[in-house]
Design an enzyme around this catalytic site. Structure first.
Site, PDB file in Angstrom:
ATOM      1  CG  ASP A 182     -32.795  58.758  39.129  1.00 38.71           C
ATOM      2  OD1 ASP A 182     -32.103  58.558  40.144  1.00 38.71           O
ATOM      3  OD2 ASP A 182     -32.315  59.073  38.028  1.00 38.71           O
ATOM      4  CB  SER A 217     -36.478  62.497  32.989  1.00 37.09           C
ATOM      5  OG  SER A 217     -35.419  61.849  33.648  1.00 37.09           O
ATOM      6  N   GLY A 244     -31.131  69.001  33.679  1.00 36.50           N
ATOM      7  CA  GLY A 244     -29.718  68.852  33.359  1.00 36.50           C
ATOM      8  C   GLY A 244     -28.796  68.981  34.551  1.00 36.50           C
ATOM      9  CB  THR A 296     -23.952  51.258  44.600  1.00 37.54           C
ATOM     10  OG1 THR A 296     -24.800  52.386  44.825  1.00 37.54           O
ATOM     11  CG2 THR A 296     -22.605  51.512  45.260  1.00 37.54           C
ATOM     12  CG  ASP A 297     -27.673  52.757  39.976  1.00 36.01           C
ATOM     13  OD1 ASP A 297     -26.484  52.586  39.615  1.00 36.01           O
ATOM     14  OD2 ASP A 297     -28.437  53.581  39.430  1.00 36.01           O
ATOM     15  CG  LEU A 328     -30.864  68.169  41.105  1.00 36.80           C
ATOM     16  CD1 LEU A 328     -31.254  69.558  41.589  1.00 36.80           C
ATOM     17  CD2 LEU A 328     -30.129  67.414  42.201  1.00 36.80           C
ATOM     18  CB  SER A 329     -34.352  62.595  39.188  1.00 37.28           C
ATOM     19  OG  SER A 329     -33.210  61.824  39.343  1.00 37.28           O
ATOM     20  CD  GLU A 384     -35.400  58.314  31.980  1.00 42.04           C
ATOM     21  OE1 GLU A 384     -34.310  58.884  31.901  1.00 42.04           O
ATOM     22  OE2 GLU A 384     -36.235  58.555  32.875  1.00 42.04           O
TER      23      GLU A 384
END
Length: 382
Positions: A174, A130, A124, A36-37, A127-128, A162
């Site tokens: 995130d 980065s 990976g 949805t983002d 769960l964010s 990013e």
């Protein structure tokens, strides 16, 4: 040894003097609101108690020195007075460099710093890790140099780094939840206005994340295809984004749309409505309704958006068989593998874990990873 103790000790060892400041920024899980983002819609994530921690101190010059504890104490060093370029061989360095470069464009009034970084956000797993790193680095300079940037600006800075420096096309969710998360709350985020509303989580409910450990292969190409299909849908309705299309408008003309595009659009429209309702259900402590909405979300991702895989569907089925209507479970993240998220009464967590351990590997041949999390505070001093 805690992350803070580890980075503090390593700082003294590597730099020969004690760190003055310790910063943390959390990872996150999205409870509901998938794909949805980028359609200018709503998401409902919470920050989790896995984070990036940085021990740091100001320098008298304009150099930035960094030690990455989780990468065999690899180091990086660069100057604020020279163009900040990408590092050829150390990908982790580019998250730090990108954040600092974009921070300079926002507020050039800061000097050098020494940083030691460590984290326990699983990499990976979706769960964010980065975003947690980007927000932590931005928060370091905000605190050390008293920059007049708020959490939302630190988040936007991380997203820019990013997208433009690291070269990964992510949304804003995130970084925003990592910067603005609130203990014992989820955060309803409007991805168009970036407005946020803290939503209290019911007492006695654990946030359980289970990584399917199914290796994602299609995620990049299929993600881009889904975005294009959503944009095609928005153009059909002559709207900027699917956020602006109502379910009634869609239902009236759905038969005129390409059948695949129609399914994608239906997912986004219904998911937006579910996410707004989910925030209300959580705030009222109505876990039964929350569970129904999470189940509808998962079915929509499976049947209309077509982004689940059998391993993920199996995990959802196993968890649901234990919790019934006492909580909720769905896939979370971009799709084609990754994790499921479940809201589970604390008393049922051992039973859920036992069922998953007994059945998932037997049915799929893959061993899962099980995390029990608490909704946690966003970035700041630790």
């Amino acid at each position: 040894m805690s992350l803070k103790e580890k980075t503090h000790a390593l700082f003294a060892e590597k730099f020969g003097y004690p760190a003055t400041t310790h910063i943390q920024a959390p990872g996150r899980v999205n409870l509901i609101g998938e794909h949805t983002d980028y359609n200018d819609g709503f998401v409902l994530p919470c920050a989790i108690d896995y984070q990036t921690v940085i021990s740091c101190a100001k320098r008298d010059d304009r150099r930035v020195r960094v030690v990455a504890a989780d990468y065999d104490n690899e180091t990086d060093e660069f100057s604020l007075d020279e163009p900040i370029l990408t590092h050829d061989s150390q990908q982790w360095s580019n998250y730090v460099r990108g954040v600092v470069k974009h921070l300079q464009q926002r507020d050039p009034g800061f000097g050098g710093a020494d940083l030691v970084i460590s984290g326990n956000v699983p990499q990976g797993a979706g769960l964010s890790s980065s975003a947690s790193l980007e927000v932590a680095v931005g928060t370091v300079f905000r605190h050390l140099y008293h920059l007049s940037l708020d959490g939302a600006q630190i988040a936007l800075n991380g997203q820019e780094a990013e997208n433009q420096f690291v070269g990964c096309n992510c949304g804003i969710m995130d970084q925003l939840i990592s910067a603005l998360g609130k203990k014992d709350h989820a955060l309803l985020i409007d991805c168009r206005s970036l407005g946020t509303k803290a939503v209290p989580m019911p007492q006695g409910v654990a946030v359980v994340i289970i990584n399917s450990n199914f290796k994602r292969t299609l995620v990049g190409s299929e993600y881009n295809t889904r975005r294009e299909q959503c944009e095609t849908g928005a153009r059909f309705f002559t709207q900027k984004a699917l956020r602006d299309v109502s379910l009634d408008q869609f239902n009236a003309v759905a038969h005129e749309l390409d059948p695949i595009v129609a399914k994608r659009v239906r997912h986004v429209l219904t998911e937006n409505a579910r996410t707004v309702e989910a925030a209300d259900a959580l705030a009222k402590g109505n876990l039964t309704r929350m569970g129904e909405l999470m189940a509808e979300s998962h079915a929509s991702m499976r049947d209309d958006f077509e982004i689940t895989v059998p391993q993920i569907d199996t995990l959802v089925e196993i968890v649901k068989s234990v919790i019934g209507d006492k909580g909720g479970v769905r896939m979370t993240g971009g799709g084609f593998g990754g994790c499921v998220v479940a809201l589970v009464p604390e008393a049922l967590v051992p039973e859920v874990q036992a069922a998953v351990e007994a059945q998932y590997e037997a049915r799929t041949g893959i061993k899962e990873t099980f995390y029990v999390c608490k909704p946690s505070e966003g970035a700041g001093l630790c």
